[in-house]
Design a protein around this motif. Structure first.
Motif, PDB file in Angstrom:
ATOM      1  N   ARG A  48       0.834  -1.203   0.000  1.00  0.00           N
ATOM      2  CA  ARG A  48       0.000   0.000   0.000  1.00  0.00           C
ATOM      3  C   ARG A  48       0.875   1.261   0.000  1.00  0.00           C
ATOM      4  NH1 ARG A  48      -5.396   0.531   1.206  1.00  0.00           N
ATOM      5  NH2 ARG A  48      -5.509  -1.599   2.021  1.00  0.00           N
ATOM      6  N   TRP A  50       4.043   1.499  -0.978  1.00  0.00           N
ATOM      7  CA  TRP A  50       4.805   1.605  -2.225  1.00  0.00           C
ATOM      8  C   TRP A  50       3.940   2.215  -3.320  1.00  0.00           C
ATOM      9  CZ3 TRP A  50       4.646   0.611  -7.303  1.00  0.00           C
ATOM     10  CH2 TRP A  50       5.834   0.710  -8.031  1.00  0.00           C
ATOM     11  N   TYR A  51       2.694   1.742  -3.434  1.00  0.00           N
ATOM     12  CA  TYR A  51       1.839   2.253  -4.499  1.00  0.00           C
ATOM     13  C   TYR A  51       1.464   3.715  -4.261  1.00  0.00           C
ATOM     14  CZ  TYR A  51      -1.588   2.627  -8.147  1.00  0.00           C
ATOM     15  OH  TYR A  51      -2.252   3.037  -9.274  1.00  0.00           O
ATOM     16  N   GLY A  55       2.595   4.875  -7.562  1.00  0.00           N
ATOM     17  CA  GLY A  55       1.512   4.583  -8.500  1.00  0.00           C
ATOM     18  C   GLY A  55       1.009   5.824  -9.222  1.00  0.00           C
ATOM     19  N   ALA A 105      -4.278   1.315 -13.186  1.00  0.00           N
ATOM     20  CA  ALA A 105      -3.408   1.525 -12.030  1.00  0.00           C
ATOM     21  C   ALA A 105      -2.048   2.039 -12.465  1.00  0.00           C
ATOM     22  CB  ALA A 105      -3.250   0.231 -11.242  1.00  0.00           C
ATOM     23  N   GLU A 108       3.596   1.362 -13.443  1.00  0.00           N
ATOM     24  CA  GLU A 108       4.655   1.281 -12.429  1.00  0.00           C
ATOM     25  C   GLU A 108       4.527   0.045 -11.552  1.00  0.00           C
ATOM     26  OE1 GLU A 108       3.746   5.334 -13.769  1.00  0.00           O
ATOM     27  OE2 GLU A 108       2.510   3.825 -12.727  1.00  0.00           O
ATOM     28  N   CYS A 109       3.286  -0.295 -11.186  1.00  0.00           N
ATOM     29  CA  CYS A 109       3.047  -1.406 -10.261  1.00  0.00           C
ATOM     30  C   CYS A 109       3.522  -2.725 -10.849  1.00  0.00           C
ATOM     31  CB  CYS A 109       1.560  -1.463  -9.918  1.00  0.00           C
ATOM     32  SG  CYS A 109       1.103  -2.795  -8.805  1.00  0.00           S
ATOM     33  N   LEU A 128       2.181  -7.117  -4.130  1.00  0.00           N
ATOM     34  CA  LEU A 128       2.087  -5.934  -4.985  1.00  0.00           C
ATOM     35  C   LEU A 128       1.220  -6.210  -6.210  1.00  0.00           C
ATOM     36  CD1 LEU A 128       2.940  -3.019  -5.236  1.00  0.00           C
ATOM     37  CD2 LEU A 128       4.974  -3.766  -6.492  1.00  0.00           C
ATOM     38  N   TYR A 131      -2.275  -6.031  -5.051  1.00  0.00           N
ATOM     39  CA  TYR A 131      -2.668  -4.661  -4.730  1.00  0.00           C
ATOM     40  C   TYR A 131      -3.000  -3.896  -6.010  1.00  0.00           C
ATOM     41  CZ  TYR A 131      -3.064  -0.289  -2.244  1.00  0.00           C
ATOM     42  OH  TYR A 131      -3.564   0.866  -1.705  1.00  0.00           O
ATOM     43  N   GLY A 132      -2.234  -4.122  -7.071  1.00  0.00           N
ATOM     44  CA  GLY A 132      -2.543  -3.483  -8.342  1.00  0.00           C
ATOM     45  C   GLY A 132      -3.916  -3.860  -8.845  1.00  0.00           C
ATOM     46  N   VAL A 135      -6.496  -2.032  -6.844  1.00  0.00           N
ATOM     47  CA  VAL A 135      -6.603  -0.633  -7.272  1.00  0.00           C
ATOM     48  C   VAL A 135      -7.529  -0.519  -8.480  1.00  0.00           C
ATOM     49  CG1 VAL A 135      -5.340   1.281  -8.336  1.00  0.00           C
ATOM     50  CG2 VAL A 135      -4.404   0.138  -6.316  1.00  0.00           C
ATOM     51  N   LYS A 203      -2.720  -3.931 -15.597  1.00  0.00           N
ATOM     52  CA  LYS A 203      -3.547  -3.483 -14.470  1.00  0.00           C
ATOM     53  C   LYS A 203      -4.445  -2.337 -14.931  1.00  0.00           C
ATOM     54  CE  LYS A 203      -1.593  -6.379 -11.654  1.00  0.00           C
ATOM     55  NZ  LYS A 203      -2.315  -7.588 -11.234  1.00  0.00           N
TER      56      LYS A 203
END
Length: 422
Positions: A48, A50-51, A55, A105, A108-109, A128, A131-132, A135, A203
């Motif tokens: 979370r 990092w994004y 992101g 998203a 980058e992710c 990760l 998480y993407g 998102v 994503k």
């Protein structure tokens, strides 16, 4: 009203993109009541954070200029779409308009997740990646909530969104849907669709929302209430409680077995009995073997065999073995196997069989693909003659070398997975 829909267009380059923990946990595969603790909590909070720093999410919406049903074919801005299920949903609600939506998203992710996998960090990669995906779900939910608010103020109701790749809509239609979105001046040039329909960045999601002024139908017909699959909790226009999530374009659940396999040995025999001394296998793995790991778990292997001819003063020769293995959760099945003289090698032309039948030897070497479509573990029980000659003239000698190559790859993967599990 029609002109209002046609003029609808918005682009948001920095939307609030922080999925609710309940949705993130669901995608991770944890039960709703399961508390994230210890390592899982640490990884979830890391992903979370990092994004939030790196992101670059965005949302784009565009009111379609026309929505028609011509000979039972759904046409959006005169572009036909062959989704019978979507057509039936729109006709059932007597939808008059459509809004096309794209969310992403950002690249980058997934780029960073790919690097994590290459760095042999499967836990970080998995959290990760998921998480993407969370998102993307959050962004399309946010877009739907804003569209509901816009429609409600105009006496309209927004129907549940539908996307290529959902049941009854071919994913290849992403190409046509994206082409429609690209007609809009504000559409961000940060998304492309391949011929298969796969989006890049992956994503991302494209969707179509129908709009109807028949509020009675939208409220009464089962499946036409977007609130039931919308998890946007602060919505003031909610007509029904959240009951279910929309289907997933990307099967994020497959990543969990992938990581489990990488950590738990993937079915490879840890205490394998090889036909070669492990010291030799380790040396060959370090000096002659190259492994490339793809995000989907598949493996590409290149092994350089170095030997000599049995006559003609023992000329040195080199052959390259190129093997592709499937994912660890399926036991690393051997999907591709190829052997040929290494580029620039001349020693192979001094083999007796090459001198006598050059074309026939090359054909035989290329045609032999032992254990194709079988799991890599099968090399351990593969009956083959012991034939350590350095040349490729005899089939038994070639089979012996294939066995060595597979054993080196098996040994290297077991070593790698043992390190990951610590």
């Amino acid at each position: 009203m029609t002109a209002s829909v046609h003029n609808l267009e918005w682009l948001e380059l920095a939307p609030h993109a922080e999925p609710a923990e309940a949705e993130y946990k669901r995608l991770l595969g944890f039960p709703a009541a399961y508390p994230l603790e210890g390592r899982a909590r640490e990884l979830a909070e890391w992903a979370r954070a990092w994004y939030a720093q790196h992101g670059r999410p965005w949302i784009f919406a565009h009111g379609a200029k026309s929505l028609e049903f011509i000979d039972d074919v759904l046409c959006v801005e005169h572009v036909p779409f062959a989704s019978r299920r979507l057509r039936e949903q729109l006709t059932e609600a007597q939808a008059q308009h459509a809004v096309l939506v794209g969310v992403s998203a950002g690249p980058e992710c997934e780029a960073h997740a790919r690097r994590l996998w290459q760095e042999e960090k499967p836990d970080e990669y998995f959290f990760l990646e998921i998480y993407g995906s969370a998102v993307v779900e959050h962004l399309v939910t946010l877009a739907g909530a804003r569209l509901c608010a816009w429609a409600d103020a105009r006496g309209l109701a927004a129907l549940p969104h539908y996307s290529p790749g959902y049941s009854g809509w071919e994913i290849s239609d992403q190409v046509k849907l994206l082409s429609l979105l690209r007609r809009a001046p504000q559409f961000p040039a940060r998304l492309e669709a391949m011929e298969t329909g796969m989006l890049r960045p992956k994503k991302s999601l494209l969707a179509l929302f129908g709009l109807t002024d028949r509020l009675d139908l939208a409220r009464s017909l089962a499946g036409l209430i977007p609130c039931e699959n919308c998890s946007f909790t602060p919505c003031q226009f909610r007509r029904a409680p959240f009951q279910r999530s929309v289907p997933q374009l990307e099967d994020v659940g497959r990543l969990q077995p992938l990581v489990d396999a990488a950590l738990n040995g993937a079915g490879l025999a840890r205490q394998a009995k090889y036909s070669v001394n492990p010291k030799a296998l380790r040396k060959w793995a370090e000096q002659r073997l190259e492994l490339k790991f793809a995000p989907d778990g598949s493996v590409e292997a290149l092994f350089r065999y170095e030997g000599t001819t049995c006559s003609n003063m023992g000329r040195p020769l080199q052959y390259d073995y190129r093997i592709k293995l499937g994912s660890p959760r399926h036991g690393y099945p051997i999907l591709h196997a190829d052997c040929a003289a290494a580029p620039g090698d001349t020693g192979h032309s001094f083999q007796c069989e090459f001198i006598n039948h050059p074309g026939a030897l090359a054909t035989s070497v290329a045609a032999e693909k032992p254990l194709l479509n079988q799991p890599l573990n099968d090399v351990l029980s593969w009956p083959r003659a012991y034939s350590p000659a350095g040349c490729y003239c005899e089939s038994s000698s070639r089979a012996h070398k294939w066995g060595l190559v597979y054993e080196v790859i098996h040994f290297a993967l077991v070593e790698r997975e043992s390190k990951l599990s610590k």
